[in-house]
Write a protein that holds these residues in place. Structure first.
Motif, PDB file in Angstrom:
ATOM      1  N   ALA A   1      30.626  28.577  19.863  1.00 30.47           N
ATOM      2  CA  ALA A   1      30.589  28.700  20.629  1.00 30.47           C
ATOM      3  C   ALA A   1      31.118  28.120  22.178  1.00 30.47           C
ATOM      4  O   ALA A   1      32.226  27.467  21.736  1.00 30.47           O
ATOM      5  N   ASN A   2      31.324  28.674  22.952  1.00 33.64           N
ATOM      6  CA  ASN A   2      32.648  27.654  23.898  1.00 33.64           C
ATOM      7  C   ASN A   2      31.915  26.917  24.604  1.00 33.64           C
ATOM      8  O   ASN A   2      31.020  25.977  24.411  1.00 33.64           O
ATOM      9  N   GLY A   3      33.083  25.758  24.432  1.00 35.35           N
ATOM     10  CA  GLY A   3      33.191  23.908  24.328  1.00 35.35           C
ATOM     11  C   GLY A   3      33.841  24.117  23.249  1.00 35.35           C
ATOM     12  O   GLY A   3      33.724  22.484  23.009  1.00 35.35           O
ATOM     13  N   ALA A   4      33.000  24.374  21.745  1.00 34.09           N
ATOM     14  CA  ALA A   4      33.425  23.380  20.623  1.00 34.09           C
ATOM     15  C   ALA A   4      34.348  22.781  21.142  1.00 34.09           C
ATOM     16  O   ALA A   4      36.058  23.164  21.352  1.00 34.09           O
ATOM     17  N   GLU A   5      34.700  21.617  20.045  1.00 30.06           N
ATOM     18  CA  GLU A   5      36.093  20.832  19.668  1.00 30.06           C
ATOM     19  C   GLU A   5      35.777  20.122  18.664  1.00 30.06           C
ATOM     20  O   GLU A   5      35.574  19.648  17.881  1.00 30.06           O
ATOM     21  N   GLN A   6      37.707  20.341  17.951  1.00 28.34           N
ATOM     22  CA  GLN A   6      38.669  19.648  17.519  1.00 28.34           C
ATOM     23  C   GLN A   6      39.189  19.282  18.124  1.00 28.34           C
ATOM     24  O   GLN A   6      40.970  19.486  17.631  1.00 28.34           O
ATOM     25  N   GLU A   7      39.630  17.651  17.095  1.00 27.63           N
ATOM     26  CA  GLU A   7      40.700  17.049  17.160  1.00 27.63           C
ATOM     27  C   GLU A   7      41.488  17.368  15.729  1.00 27.63           C
ATOM     28  O   GLU A   7      40.753  17.226  14.882  1.00 27.63           O
ATOM     29  N   ILE A   8      42.859  17.391  15.243  1.00 24.41           N
ATOM     30  CA  ILE A   8      43.429  17.500  14.277  1.00 24.41           C
ATOM     31  C   ILE A   8      44.943  16.214  14.714  1.00 24.41           C
ATOM     32  O   ILE A   8      45.619  16.669  15.856  1.00 24.41           O
ATOM     33  N   VAL A   9      44.614  15.094  14.133  1.00 24.36           N
ATOM     34  CA  VAL A   9      45.609  13.703  14.074  1.00 24.36           C
ATOM     35  C   VAL A   9      47.442  13.752  12.886  1.00 24.36           C
ATOM     36  O   VAL A   9      46.604  13.976  11.821  1.00 24.36           O
ATOM     37  N   ASN A  10      48.265  14.179  12.947  1.00 22.55           N
ATOM     38  CA  ASN A  10      49.199  14.340  12.171  1.00 22.55           C
ATOM     39  C   ASN A  10      49.721  12.573  11.928  1.00 22.55           C
ATOM     40  O   ASN A  10      50.399  12.120  13.074  1.00 22.55           O
ATOM     41  N   LEU A  11      49.077  11.845  10.883  1.00 22.60           N
ATOM     42  CA  LEU A  11      49.841  10.927  10.715  1.00 22.60           C
ATOM     43  C   LEU A  11      51.189  10.664   9.833  1.00 22.60           C
ATOM     44  O   LEU A  11      51.625   9.572   9.406  1.00 22.60           O
TER      45      LEU A  11
ATOM     46  N   PRO B   1      50.356  29.793  13.656  1.00 22.43           N
ATOM     47  CA  PRO B   1      49.809  28.996  13.840  1.00 22.43           C
ATOM     48  C   PRO B   1      50.412  27.982  14.734  1.00 22.43           C
ATOM     49  O   PRO B   1      51.351  29.174  15.470  1.00 22.43           O
ATOM     50  N   LEU B   2      50.528  26.661  15.413  1.00 22.88           N
ATOM     51  CA  LEU B   2      50.730  26.127  15.639  1.00 22.88           C
ATOM     52  C   LEU B   2      51.452  24.645  15.008  1.00 22.88           C
ATOM     53  O   LEU B   2      51.393  24.823  13.971  1.00 22.88           O
ATOM     54  N   THR B   3      53.224  24.389  15.709  1.00 23.47           N
ATOM     55  CA  THR B   3      53.285  23.192  15.112  1.00 23.47           C
ATOM     56  C   THR B   3      53.021  21.869  15.916  1.00 23.47           C
ATOM     57  O   THR B   3      52.937  21.765  16.899  1.00 23.47           O
ATOM     58  N   LEU B   4      52.048  21.228  14.670  1.00 25.47           N
ATOM     59  CA  LEU B   4      51.954  19.753  14.917  1.00 25.47           C
ATOM     60  C   LEU B   4      53.015  18.933  14.570  1.00 25.47           C
ATOM     61  O   LEU B   4      53.251  18.667  13.560  1.00 25.47           O
ATOM     62  N   PRO B   5      53.970  18.175  15.362  1.00 29.03           N
ATOM     63  CA  PRO B   5      54.758  17.220  15.200  1.00 29.03           C
ATOM     64  C   PRO B   5      54.179  15.897  14.248  1.00 29.03           C
ATOM     65  O   PRO B   5      53.368  15.657  14.327  1.00 29.03           O
ATOM     66  N   SER B   6      55.262  14.994  14.301  1.00 26.90           N
ATOM     67  CA  SER B   6      54.693  13.977  13.106  1.00 26.90           C
ATOM     68  C   SER B   6      54.566  13.154  14.153  1.00 26.90           C
ATOM     69  O   SER B   6      55.033  13.094  15.310  1.00 26.90           O
ATOM     70  N   LEU B   7      53.232  12.462  13.551  1.00 28.76           N
ATOM     71  CA  LEU B   7      52.305  11.440  14.645  1.00 28.76           C
ATOM     72  C   LEU B   7      51.468  11.594  16.116  1.00 28.76           C
ATOM     73  O   LEU B   7      52.060  11.223  17.407  1.00 28.76           O
ATOM     74  N   ALA B   8      52.073  13.158  15.971  1.00 26.58           N
ATOM     75  CA  ALA B   8      50.893  13.760  16.997  1.00 26.58           C
ATOM     76  C   ALA B   8      49.413  14.696  16.559  1.00 26.58           C
ATOM     77  O   ALA B   8      49.053  13.956  15.802  1.00 26.58           O
ATOM     78  N   ALA B   9      49.064  14.410  18.178  1.00 27.26           N
ATOM     79  CA  ALA B   9      47.424  15.603  18.138  1.00 27.26           C
ATOM     80  C   ALA B   9      47.580  16.315  18.745  1.00 27.26           C
ATOM     81  O   ALA B   9      48.394  16.702  19.641  1.00 27.26           O
ATOM     82  N   VAL B  10      46.776  17.326  18.673  1.00 28.61           N
ATOM     83  CA  VAL B  10      45.650  18.641  18.716  1.00 28.61           C
ATOM     84  C   VAL B  10      44.571  18.267  19.095  1.00 28.61           C
ATOM     85  O   VAL B  10      44.009  18.608  18.246  1.00 28.61           O
ATOM     86  N   THR B  11      44.389  18.576  20.548  1.00 29.14           N
ATOM     87  CA  THR B  11      42.728  18.760  20.865  1.00 29.14           C
ATOM     88  C   THR B  11      42.578  19.841  21.117  1.00 29.14           C
ATOM     89  O   THR B  11      43.223  20.763  21.790  1.00 29.14           O
ATOM     90  N   MET B  12      41.407  20.704  20.605  1.00 32.04           N
ATOM     91  CA  MET B  12      41.703  22.554  19.896  1.00 32.04           C
ATOM     92  C   MET B  12      40.386  22.478  20.624  1.00 32.04           C
ATOM     93  O   MET B  12      38.999  22.176  20.270  1.00 32.04           O
ATOM     94  N   LYS B  13      40.265  23.154  22.025  1.00 32.52           N
ATOM     95  CA  LYS B  13      38.537  23.914  22.688  1.00 32.52           C
ATOM     96  C   LYS B  13      38.690  25.597  22.424  1.00 32.52           C
ATOM     97  O   LYS B  13      39.396  25.778  22.571  1.00 32.52           O
ATOM     98  N   THR B  14      37.385  25.805  22.154  1.00 29.64           N
ATOM     99  CA  THR B  14      36.965  27.009  22.655  1.00 29.64           C
ATOM    100  C   THR B  14      37.142  27.996  23.654  1.00 29.64           C
ATOM    101  O   THR B  14      35.445  26.430  23.866  1.00 29.64           O
ATOM    102  N   PHE B  15      37.546  28.865  24.237  1.00 30.22           N
ATOM    103  CA  PHE B  15      37.116  28.773  25.581  1.00 30.22           C
ATOM    104  C   PHE B  15      36.832  30.084  25.754  1.00 30.22           C
ATOM    105  O   PHE B  15      36.049  30.367  26.822  1.00 30.22           O
ATOM    106  N   ALA B  16      36.710  31.203  24.685  1.00 26.04           N
ATOM    107  CA  ALA B  16      36.610  32.304  24.990  1.00 26.04           C
ATOM    108  C   ALA B  16      35.920  33.163  23.771  1.00 26.04           C
ATOM    109  O   ALA B  16      36.596  33.718  22.702  1.00 26.04           O
ATOM    110  N   SER B  17      34.743  32.325  23.040  1.00 20.05           N
ATOM    111  CA  SER B  17      34.480  32.055  21.458  1.00 20.05           C
ATOM    112  C   SER B  17      34.318  33.899  21.821  1.00 20.05           C
ATOM    113  O   SER B  17      34.571  34.339  20.334  1.00 20.05           O
ATOM    114  N   GLY B  18      33.925  35.392  22.658  1.00 14.15           N
ATOM    115  CA  GLY B  18      33.209  36.608  22.358  1.00 14.15           C
ATOM    116  C   GLY B  18      34.465  37.349  22.125  1.00 14.15           C
ATOM    117  O   GLY B  18      34.640  38.385  21.522  1.00 14.15           O
ATOM    118  N   THR B  19      35.846  36.231  22.054  1.00 14.31           N
ATOM    119  CA  THR B  19      37.489  37.725  22.281  1.00 14.31           C
ATOM    120  C   THR B  19      37.393  35.918  21.422  1.00 14.31           C
ATOM    121  O   THR B  19      39.546  36.585  20.418  1.00 14.31           O
TER     122      THR B  19
END
Length: 364
Positions: free
Chosen positions: A300-310, A334-352
């Motif tokens: 669904a639109n608005g679904a959210e996940q956070e990935i933290v690189n420890l 892919p996207l690159t997640l640097p050391s000791l960083a986090a990325v929050t991923m949000k779905t904003f166009a689930s149909g596409t």
């Protein structure tokens, strides 16, 4: 079933030299309506009294006393009083309340504080009211009032507060369902509604204790119970799936989400380690190993996940599958997640199939 809180017709006040009759049943099953009066008492509350002996009232109003308000139970000819809210109990008082259905006379005190907590003998040993398991029932006690040739019996409070309309008690008994609706019943309104009620400041439509659940996914089977529940426990409002915490909010508004720690693995979309929870912490011993965003983002639109690189190594984060893409990248890239960083991923166009990544700190 319709329960009315209205009294039957009541005469406001006492009148002198008034002819009073006690109605009687004319055939089996009759429930004759008694004559009733509402009069004030010394405690400032109006109470209902009804005649148990016909006659004519006197020329001077009798003294209608305030009843004693108690909690207790009756068994084997003994009234056991566990609490006295107000008033004093006396021999020859009559017990009234939701139960017993007919007034029950107190014949004497057996033990305890005079007129208070203790035990009392009653006139009918066959009547049972309440039990020690639930500290008994709320009841009144009051003497009958002789008014010339009329005798009055105490009834109830005139403008009363009813503690419970439906209240289930038991002594260790187990009920599977207290109130339920079966599959052959059609409900066009609501099973429970308070939409027209005047709610007081301390009232609630549903009241539950900490740790008790609301089941949102029952299917009529034991196995289907409590698969998706809402509850308040451990100082937080919680949503659980199969008993495991998925999300919640603490008393101070801090969000709680399902979290796990995984090891990054693989260097392609097909071989990377799946990140399954709303918050996923990642360890990696080698630069360039990957994780895959959860398929929940595709729901669904608005679904959210956070990935933290420890780790001290950068990690590759892949979208849900090759049909999905991070904003500004091609499908499956892919996207690159640097050391000791986090990325929050949000779905904003689930149909596409687009996901917007937000870095913390910002990507270099």
């Amino acid at each position: 079933m319709f329960v009315s809180g209205h009294h039957l017709p009541v005469q406001e006040g006492w009148y002198s030299t008034q002819a009073i009759s006690v109605p009687s049943a004319t055939k089996a099953g009759d429930l004759p309506e008694p004559f009733k009066i509402a009069v004030g008492a010394p405690d400032g509350i109006a109470y209902i009294w009804y005649p148990v002996q016909s006659g004519t009232t006197g020329s001077v109003a009798p003294s209608f006393p305030s009843p004693a308000k108690i909690r207790g139970w009756v068994a084997n000819g003994v009234l056991t009083v566990t609490y006295v809210a107000s008033g004093t109990i006396s021999p020859n008082d009559y017990i009234t309340g939701a139960v017993p259905l007919s007034p029950l006379q107190i014949t004497g005190q057996v033990s305890g504080t005079t007129g208070g907590i203790g035990t009392y003998s009653v006139a009918d040993s066959s009547i049972t009211v309440g039990s020690s398991a639930d500290t008994g029932e709320p009841m009144y006690t009051a003497p009958r009032v002789t008014d010339s040739t009329v005798v009055w019996q105490f009834g109830e409070e005139y403008a009363q507060t009813i503690s419970s309309v439906l209240w289930v008690t038991g002594a260790g008994d187990t009920f599977d369902t207290v109130v339920g609706v079966d599959a052959q019943t059609n409900v066009s309104g609501a099973v429970v509604t308070s939409e027209l009620a005047n709610m007081g400041s301390t009232a609630a439509t549903v009241r539950m204790a900490s740790g008790q659940k609301i089941d949102m996914s029952a299917d009529g089977t034991l196995a289907g119970r409590n698969q998706h529940t809402l509850s308040y426990e451990s100082n937080a409002f919680s949503y659980k799936v199969s008993g495991a915490l998925v999300a919640g909010v603490t008393n101070n508004g801090f969000p709680i989400r399902d979290a796990t720690i995984i090891n990054a693995g693989g260097t392609t979309l097909d071989t990377a380690t799946p990140a399954l929870t709303a918050v996923t912490y990642v360890n990696s011993t080698v630069t360039g190993l990957g994780v895959i965003a959860s398929a929940e983002l595709a729901t669904a639109n608005g679904a959210e996940q956070e990935i933290v690189n420890l780790s001290g190594k950068s990690v590759q984060v892949y979208p849900v599958n090759a049909a999905w893409s991070f904003w500004g990248k091609s499908g499956g890239a892919p996207l690159t997640l640097p050391s000791l960083a986090a990325v929050t991923m949000k779905t904003f166009a689930s149909g596409t199939g687009y996901i917007y990544p937000e870095y913390h700190p910002p990507a270099p």
